[in-house]
Design an enzyme around this catalytic site. Structure first.
Site, PDB file in Angstrom:
ATOM      1  N   ASN B 172       0.996  -0.998   0.182  1.00  0.00           N
ATOM      2  CA  ASN B 172      -0.160  -0.131  -0.067  1.00  0.00           C
ATOM      3  C   ASN B 172       0.669   1.178  -0.075  1.00  0.00           C
ATOM      4  OD1 ASN B 172      -2.188  -1.559   0.058  1.00  0.00           O
ATOM      5  ND2 ASN B 172      -2.224  -1.509   2.412  1.00  0.00           N
ATOM      6  N   PRO B 174       0.968   4.029  -1.041  1.00  0.00           N
ATOM      7  CA  PRO B 174       0.548   5.687  -0.597  1.00  0.00           C
ATOM      8  C   PRO B 174       0.570   5.563   0.919  1.00  0.00           C
ATOM      9  CG  PRO B 174      -0.699   4.963  -2.565  1.00  0.00           C
ATOM     10  CD  PRO B 174       0.115   3.823  -1.902  1.00  0.00           C
ATOM     11  N   ASP B 175       0.276   4.679   1.625  1.00  0.00           N
ATOM     12  CA  ASP B 175       0.364   4.694   3.175  1.00  0.00           C
ATOM     13  C   ASP B 175       1.730   4.770   3.836  1.00  0.00           C
ATOM     14  OD1 ASP B 175      -2.472   4.576   3.408  1.00  0.00           O
ATOM     15  OD2 ASP B 175      -2.501   2.409   3.902  1.00  0.00           O
ATOM     16  N   HIS B 176       2.620   4.240   3.045  1.00  0.00           N
ATOM     17  CA  HIS B 176       3.890   3.971   3.684  1.00  0.00           C
ATOM     18  C   HIS B 176       5.090   5.287   3.246  1.00  0.00           C
ATOM     19  CE1 HIS B 176       2.216   0.195   4.471  1.00  0.00           C
ATOM     20  NE2 HIS B 176       2.599  -0.088   3.098  1.00  0.00           N
TER      21      HIS B 176
END
Lengths: 372, 404
Positions: B172, B174-176
């Site tokens: 994921n 974008p989350d990281h």
């Protein structure tokens, strides 16, 4: 607030950006936030579009400017080469600190400034490999595949900007300059989701699995004009499943009601190849004649998590982004260039992409020293 | 001796959860900010329930996914639906410099903890929200996850093999990276302005807009009629440029040849007489023939151990690296020399591996100051020592499930 000060958050901050490519996004972020970013040296971008994006808001300086001289008026220096190359340019951390102790030198480098690989040659692709992200990407029956767009520059640039702003605070509050050693390999390794912990805690080495978790109702589906990404289940549990079944049923998909059977609640069944394929057949028979925009609009109205797999052209036409005036036109080297807006919106400050010039335009310029 | 950290004295009321928010507040916490993570026993951070778990056994204090994102923070459990819980949250905000949440739009307002309520009790607060696609706009109510943001933001569609559907990064992403780190940049910039003007800030980080910036050059290109397409490992500048098979199962070496010198270096290590043709002598020719070149290179790499090949090539001046999976990554000589993998002794999970901060400030370094907090570990300390409840009041609220 009696009268609001709408100045940019980094108003008055002077940055000398001596990056060559890998470190260019850091200075770009600082320029949007209002820092005066002087770009020295050249960069290695093959694409003029990448050069425009990365240099927006930066002021190109002449190629033969003496960087150490320019630093007299600067708060921050950004570089992006390993120790040997920096020393060749006269920009080793020690040389910089000796000449300008009250300066923050943000040294982004492929592997960090020490250790056995510090001077290994590297590119975006090899750093994604060395940091472990490449191993997670791709189909199992093919070679690992890299993320589009030299993401190491984003990974390094965002971490470096965080570090730069912490060090800037120290500089402005206590007058102490310092050296910030940013390893791109480490920054990539920091973005592996949970892969290191999977190995440590459960003894499992994660490998590439294609486009996502294998579960009925979740993943990429083909439609008339491309792909949509549907999340109909996570971790083996269905999500908005009744709504998905009703959607297909209302559209007259034969056998849609089969999906209402109790077995679709069962995580083992949901993760079986048979279930994944059965759902795919049903959903794609429905999606085949519909566009991304129709599917996403209808699905979202029914409370289903579904997104378009957007192309760059889709994004330029996206009603949400257009309504919010996301895209901006700025002057780059005398030409209008359309850029995405900044990653964030400040209600009370001037934060946005700004006009700038690329190093190519700096060739003909005289040297002029910035001042704080 | 107690070390002082560059962000000592900054307090963050952290209402964020799952992926993106906690990685935003982590660098602040690791550099000395007092990050108070607000959860409740009724609605705990969902990532506490996400694998991997210590020894594979589930439990709110056993997730490595949670632990690695929440070092150096304190955990406060409050029932925000109870007016007394809400009041304590406001008291926390009144003593905080920063408020962060990544709930869906309007949630904090409905809880009475929105920006207007926050700045009433704390003028000058820096308040950041990270809705998925924005608080306003025709699609503001749309729902999604990290994977759908990568899809909608354009990264997924551009990443993969040209002859197959896209595959993305396998994470994921974008989350990281973009969403938490853009958020941290914004908060730090706003704190700088506040130091100079006394003025607070409201920041909206729409995850779609933040993520679209990671393919910024593609958007610039598309607007100029020159949109890129999915192109595997091919590169605009370098050839050969790819991921080549090596000896052993699923073993690969990434190689990038940008300059003629690097081509010479590659030839020294992997020379094959079939490469001796004028078409491959210059960079343009190599790019034009990159497909065939890839096959030729792969024909030579198969007999090499990936790490040996990477060493030989980099010694010859050619950018190269073994494609490291987590097992090899943990043993990587460079990461070990840099101390990238830190082992922290977590009270439930025991000694566990965490990522170190990927940068070091020479004069004022951060540190992983403590492992991830147990659920509610600091509730009493925060309520009594910071928010001024007396011990009896605290016990009462704890018995009624408002805190704890």
């Amino acid at each position: 607030m009696a009268s609001i000060d709408f100045s940019a958050p980094l108003d008055g901050v002077v940055v000398v950006d001596a990056s060559t490519g890998l470190g260019s996004y850091c200075g770009r972020l600082l320029a949007d936030l209002g820092a005066q970013v002087h770009r020295v040296g050249s960069d290695r971008f093959a694409s003029p579009h990448r050069a425009s994006f990365m240099n927006a808001g930066k002021i190109a300086a002449s190629h033969d400017c003496d960087v150490i001289g320019l630093l007299a008026g600067a708060h921050l220096l950004v570089t992006d080469e390993g120790p040997a190359e920096l020393t060749d340019r006269g920009l080793s951390p020690n040389a910089v600190a000796a000449a300008h102790p009250a300066l923050v030198h943000v040294a982004i480098s492929p592997f960090g400034m020490d250790g056995p690989y510090a001077d290994r040659p590297a590119t975006d692709l090899t750093l994604l490999a060395a940091g472990g992200l490449l191993a997670l990407a791709g189909d199992p029956d093919r070679a690992p595949v890299r993320a589009w767009g030299e993401q190491t520059s984003v990974i390094a640039g965002t971490h470096a900007a965080v570090a730069a702003l912490i060090a800037l605070d120290v500089l402005e509050v206590s007058g102490v300059g310092q050296f910030v050693d940013v390893s791109v390999q480490e920054a990539v390794a920091h973005s592996l989701e949970n892969a290191a912990q999977y190995l440590d805690l459960e003894g499992v080495t994660r490998r590439r699995v294609g486009a996502g978790p294998r579960e009925a109702g979740t993943g990429l589906f083909t439609c008339r004009d491309g792909f949509v990404y549907l999340v109909g289940g996570l971790g083996g549990s269905p999500l908005a499943w009744d709504q998905i079944v009703a959607w297909l049923d209302d559209a007259g998909v034969a056998n849609a009601r089969e999906l209402a059977d109790g077995r679709w609640e069962d995580s083992t069944w949901r993760r079986s190849t048979e279930a994944v394929e059965l759902f795919r057949e049903q959903f794609e028979s429905f999606a085949d004649s519909r566009t991304k925009r129709d599917l996403v609009g209808q699905g979202q109205r029914r409370g289903i998590s579904i997104a378009p797999v957007a192309t760059p052209e889709d994004l330029l036409r996206d009603p949400q982004l257009l309504e919010r005036s996301f895209f901006r036109t700025v002057d780059m080297d005398g030409h209008d260039v359309l850029l995405p807006g900044s990653p964030y919106r400040f209600r009370y400050s001037d934060v946005q992409p700004r006009a700038g010039s690329t190093p190519a335009a700096g060739r003909s310029l005289p040297c002029s020293a910035p001042s704080r | 001796m107690q070390r002082t950290f560059p962000l000592s004295g900054v307090r963050v009321a952290d209402f964020s959860w799952v992926g993106a928010g906690p990685f935003l507040t982590k660098p602040l916490a690791d550099h000395g900010a007092d990050v108070v993570k607000v959860e409740s026993r009724q609605r705990r951070d969902p990532i506490r329930s996400m694998a991997p778990f210590r020894d594979g056994e589930r439990g709110p204090d056993r997730s490595g996914y949670f632990a690695n994102r929440n070092t150096s923070k304190r955990s406060l459990c409050l029932d925000l639906k109870d007016p007394r819980g809400r009041d304590l949250a406001l008291r926390l905000i009144s003593t905080s410099d920063v408020v962060v949440n990544n709930f869906s739009p309007g949630t904090m307002d409905r809880l009475g903890l929105g920006y207007d309520a926050a700045r009433e009790v704390r003028p000058g607060v820096v308040y950041l929200e990270m809705p998925m696609i924005g608080r306003a706009g025709p699609h503001h109510g749309w729902r999604g996850y990290g994977l759908t943001i990568a899809a909608a933001g354009g990264l997924l569609g551009l990443t993969g093999y040209p002859d197959r559907p896209p595959v993305g990064t396998g994470t994921n992403f974008p989350d990281h990276v973009p969403n938490p780190l853009h958020g941290a940049v914004a908060v730090l910039a706003a704190l700088r302005k506040r130091r100079r003007t006394g003025q607070g800030e409201y920041i909206e980080l729409a995850q779609l807009e933040s993520t679209a910036n990671v393919i910024g050059p593609a958007l610039v290109a598309a607007a100029a009629g020159d949109a890129p397409v999915r192109d595997g490992n091919r590169d605009d500048l370098a050839a050969p440029h790819g991921v080549y098979p090596c000896a052993g199962d699923d073993s690969w070496c990434a190689i990038a040849v940008v300059t003629d010198d690097q081509w010479s270096g590659l030839c020294r290590v992997l020379w094959d007489e079939r490469w001796d043709e004028p078409a491959l002598a210059g960079a343009d020719g190599r790019r034009r023939n990159s497909g065939r070149l890839d096959e030729l290179v792969a024909g030579r790499t198969r007999s090499w151990v990936a790490d040996d090949l990477a060493r030989a090539l980099t010694d010859a001046g050619v950018p190269a690296s073994e494609v490291l999976h987590a097992d090899a990554l943990m043993l990587d000589a460079q990461l070990r020399a840099r101390g990238h993998w830190e082992v922290l002794d977590h009270p439930v999970m025991g000694p566990s591996v965490y990522d170190a901060i990927p940068y070091r400030l020479s004069a004022t370094p951060g540190a992983l100051r403590s492992p991830a907090p147990l659920l509610g570990a600091d509730s009493e300390a925060v309520c009594v020592d910071l928010l001024g409840l007396d011990a009896a009041e605290y016990r009462q609220l704890e018995e009624e499930g408002v805190v704890g």
